[in-house]
Each structure stands twice: as structure tokens, then as C-alpha cells.
Design an enzyme around this catalytic site. Structure first.
Site, PDB file in Angstrom:
ATOM      1  N   HIS A 118      -5.442 -27.345 -35.094  1.00 47.54           N
ATOM      2  CA  HIS A 118      -5.538 -28.789 -35.325  1.00 47.54           C
ATOM      3  C   HIS A 118      -6.101 -29.094 -36.711  1.00 47.54           C
ATOM      4  O   HIS A 118      -5.679 -30.057 -37.358  1.00 47.54           O
ATOM      5  CB  HIS A 118      -6.414 -29.433 -34.249  1.00 47.54           C
ATOM      6  CG  HIS A 118      -5.722 -29.630 -32.949  1.00 47.54           C
ATOM      7  ND1 HIS A 118      -5.619 -30.850 -32.320  1.00 47.54           N
ATOM      8  CD2 HIS A 118      -5.076 -28.744 -32.141  1.00 47.54           C
ATOM      9  CE1 HIS A 118      -4.951 -30.717 -31.181  1.00 47.54           C
ATOM     10  NE2 HIS A 118      -4.615 -29.444 -31.057  1.00 47.54           N
TER      11      HIS A 118
ATOM     12  N   ASP B 159      -1.044 -20.808 -17.982  1.00 49.82           N
ATOM     13  CA  ASP B 159      -0.403 -19.712 -17.248  1.00 49.82           C
ATOM     14  C   ASP B 159      -1.429 -19.091 -16.315  1.00 49.82           C
ATOM     15  O   ASP B 159      -2.591 -19.520 -16.269  1.00 49.82           O
ATOM     16  CB  ASP B 159       0.257 -18.688 -18.188  1.00 49.82           C
ATOM     17  CG  ASP B 159      -0.718 -17.751 -18.894  1.00 49.82           C
ATOM     18  OD1 ASP B 159      -1.940 -17.831 -18.652  1.00 49.82           O
ATOM     19  OD2 ASP B 159      -0.260 -16.919 -19.693  1.00 49.82           O
TER      20      ASP B 159
END
Length: 361
Positions: free
Chosen positions: A74, A215
């Protein structure tokens, strides 16, 4: 040149003795008496590394490590090749946190800023360095993660990055690829960077299920995310939503980003996505290259110092290929690459897989 029998024997014997002797480590020893380096300027960074592992990451590939890899992206992506804005990997997200942390795409990053800012101040290092060096150290705690080439010596940011440089998970693939191309990244490099989602979780899209991973193995840098994003969506974790940027997940407790699902099925990116599913080494090497490029956006590496040598190697990967989760089968996979057959994969046995949240730190 001809050798006598005795001379030839002596040469062979000498070579055998030399090969049996341990190699001499000619690197300099740092003041701690343990760390060896080629560049003495990196000695102080070994101490920073150890303090990060103990004080910020608590020795695990957990929430703090995941968040540091996230802020590395970011912060650095606040950069443009075509417009006059953004210093790239310069720590502006910390230096100008009052501005950048208010951007919607940076929701939740304030927590890791709260850890890294006082750490950088206490150790006398720049905010850009604590983010990018910290990201490399964080990755070293995650089994299977590659070592990323790591430079130090960045100066602190002089201006905030503008809003809109960080793609949102609800943005169309075309828009995300265009934003990333403006920062100098190809579509293949974008998918390589998304390997970071193998150790990621969400907190802000659905706050009631904070820590929901992308996940089933969030403590391991493995290809599981590239397989599981291709499984048919059947549920929304927590029974709420879906929130903006979220789509149905295949496993209870797992969170699926809209953008991940789109990349996995888009003709421009589906084959690169699929290529990582049964090739952990390829996934790691491509990520390492893309992450190293990201970490020096806006920087002149000739003015920086390469201290990759003090970044520890991560533990070995748990496997070279993804595994179909228990309770799922090959027919549940929405294979989307038109030019390559989907790889044969093993299937886990036992009760249907559910995914626990990443514990807070």
C-alpha cells in the site's frame, strides 16, 4: 604438460585434502559476535531484524507479519510513471498517516502503523525502511516464502500519496491492471504480487469476522490460495454480506475477495494464476522479483545499501503443490485457463475443511 607419476599423485592428494577442509567464512563479524556480513553497514540492521522478530512479529507468521507485507504494498504503490505524484516506497503512509490512513483502501492499516512508527523512531530508521525491511523480515517467518532483495537507506517522505493509488477489491480487472501498469507492473507481475494473499486475511470488509483468511493455510506461503479461489463459491463467512469487494467462498470461515475471483477467471490473467497452483517454487520466485521491484519504487538504488544478507531464509515450504481441500472434488474447480490443462492435484481426506480466523496480535 606431462607430469611424473609422483607429481600427479601429489597434486591429486593435495586437491583431496583441500576439498575435505571446511570453507573459510571471510565475511566480517559484527559487534554482536555472531552476525557475519560482507557489508559492515548491514550490522546495525541485524539488530533491527532481531527486534522486529521479537517485539513486533512475536516470532510467528501471524497478523503483524501479514499486515507488514500489506503495508509494504500500500505504501509503495503510491507512485506513477506518467503523472507527477507519489514517492513510492518512502514511508508516506506513516509520515502522513493523518492523510493516507483516512483513504478507504487503507482501512485497518492503522494497527500496524501503530507498531511500526514507534519502532522506527526508537531505532532511528526511516519509515520507508521500517516498512520494506520489515516486510522482508516478516516473510522470513512464513514457511515457503522467498527471500526478497532488500535495500535500506531511504529518506523519509516529503509528501503524502494521493487517494486512489491503491486498487480496491471491487474494482474491475481492467481498472486494476491499468493502475498497476501506471506504476510499472505487467499483468503477470500483478498476479505474482497476489501471492501475498496466501498469508493474508481481512478485517475491515466484514468486521464481525475479522481475521478471516483468504485460504486455508494463512501461516504458510503456499499455492493453496490460487487453487481455493478457483473453487465454486457456496457460502458467505459469518452469514452476513457479502460486503463490498466480497464474493462467495467455497469453505466455511474463508474470505474471498471479488478482485481475486475475477483475476483467477479473466482471460488476461487466468493462465498465470493457474501456473502457480502446482508450482510453489515458481510462485515464490515470481513473487520475490515483483516484490523487490515494488520495494524500490521511487527510489534510486545507487544511494541505498543492499542488506539482503541479514534477511533470514524462511522455513521450507510444506508442499510443492496445492491440495484440494477435504470435502471438495475436481468438479468443484472452475478452471479458466484456455491454453493449458488444469494440473492433477491430490485431495485431502477427512471431514470437510473449515478455516479458523487468524488470531489477533
Amino acid at each position: 604438460m606431462a607430469f611424473t607419476g609422483l607429481t600427479a599423485f601429489a597434486l591429486i592428494a593435495a586437491a583431496s585434502v583441500a576439498s575435505a577442509m571446511p570453507a573459510v567464512d571471510k565475511r566480517a563479524v559484527c559487534a554482536d559476535g555472531v552476525t557475519r556480513v560482507n557489508n559492515l553497514q548491514c550490522c546495525s540492521w541485524a539488530a533491527v531484524r532481531d527486534a522486529l522478530i521479537e517485539d513486533v512479529f512475536e516470532g510467528v507468521c501471524g497478523e503483524a507479519a501479514h499486515s507488514t507485507v500489506r503495508i509494504a504494498f500500500h505504501d509503495a504503490i503510491g507512485f506513477s510513471k506518467t503523472q507527477a505524484f507519489g514517492g513510492g516506497a518512502d514511508g508516506s503512509m506513516i509520515a502522513f498517516g493523518d492523510i493516507e490512513l483516512a483513504y478507504a483502501a487503507n482501512a485497518g492499516i492503522d494497527d500496524i502503523v501503530g507498531d511500526l512508527q514507534p519502532f522506527a523512531d526508537a531505532h532511528g530508521i526511516s519509515y520507508g525502511d521500517v516498512i520494506q525491511f520489515g516486510s522482508s523480515v516478516a516473510l522470513s517467518l512464513c514457511p515457503g516464502a522467498p527471500t526478497v532483495r532488500t535495500f535500506v537507506g531511504r529518506k523519509n517522505a516529503t509528501a503524502a500519496a494521493p487517494d486512489g493509488t491503491v486498487p480496491d477489491p471491487f474494482n474491475p480487472v481492467t481498472d486494476i491492471l491499468a493502475r498497476m501498469a501506471d506504476a510499472g507492473f505487467s499483468s503477470d507481475e500483478v498476479i505474482a504480487l497476489l501471492a501475498s494473499h496466501s498469508i493474508a486475511a481481512q478485517d475491515e470488509i466484514e468486521p464481525t469476522i475479522a481475521g478471516a483468511p483468504f485460504d486455508s493455510t494463512p501461516d504458510s506461503f503456499d499455492p493453496q490460495v490460487f487453487l481455493e479461489v478457483l473453487l465454486k463459491g457456496t457460502t458467505v463467512p459469518g452469514g452476513l454480506g457479502p460486503g463490498q469487494g466480497e464474493v462467495q467462498s467455497p469453505l466455511e470461515g474463508e474470505f474471498r475477495l471479488q478482485s481475486d475471483a475475477a483475476f483467477a477467471r479473466d482471460r488476461r490473467t487466468a493462465c498465470t494464476w493457474q501456473s502457480f497452483i502446482n508450482n510453489q517454487a515458481l510462485m515464490a520466485s515470481r513473487f520475490s522479483a515483483a516484490m523487490a521491484k515494488l520495494a524500490v519504487l521511487g527510489q534510486n538504488t545507487r544511494t541505498l545499501v543492499d542488506c539482503t544478507e541479514v534477511i533470514p531464509a524462511a522455513p521450507a515450504a510444506k508442499g510443492r503443490t496445492a491440495i484440494i481441500p477435504a470435502g471438495k472434488k475436481r468438479a468443484d474447480i472452475e478452471a479458466s485457463c484456455p491454453t493449458a490443462a488444469f494440473p492433477a492435484l491430490p485431495t485431502a481426506t477427512g471431514a470437510q475443511t473449515t478455516v479458523a480466523p487468524v488470531p489477533p496480535q
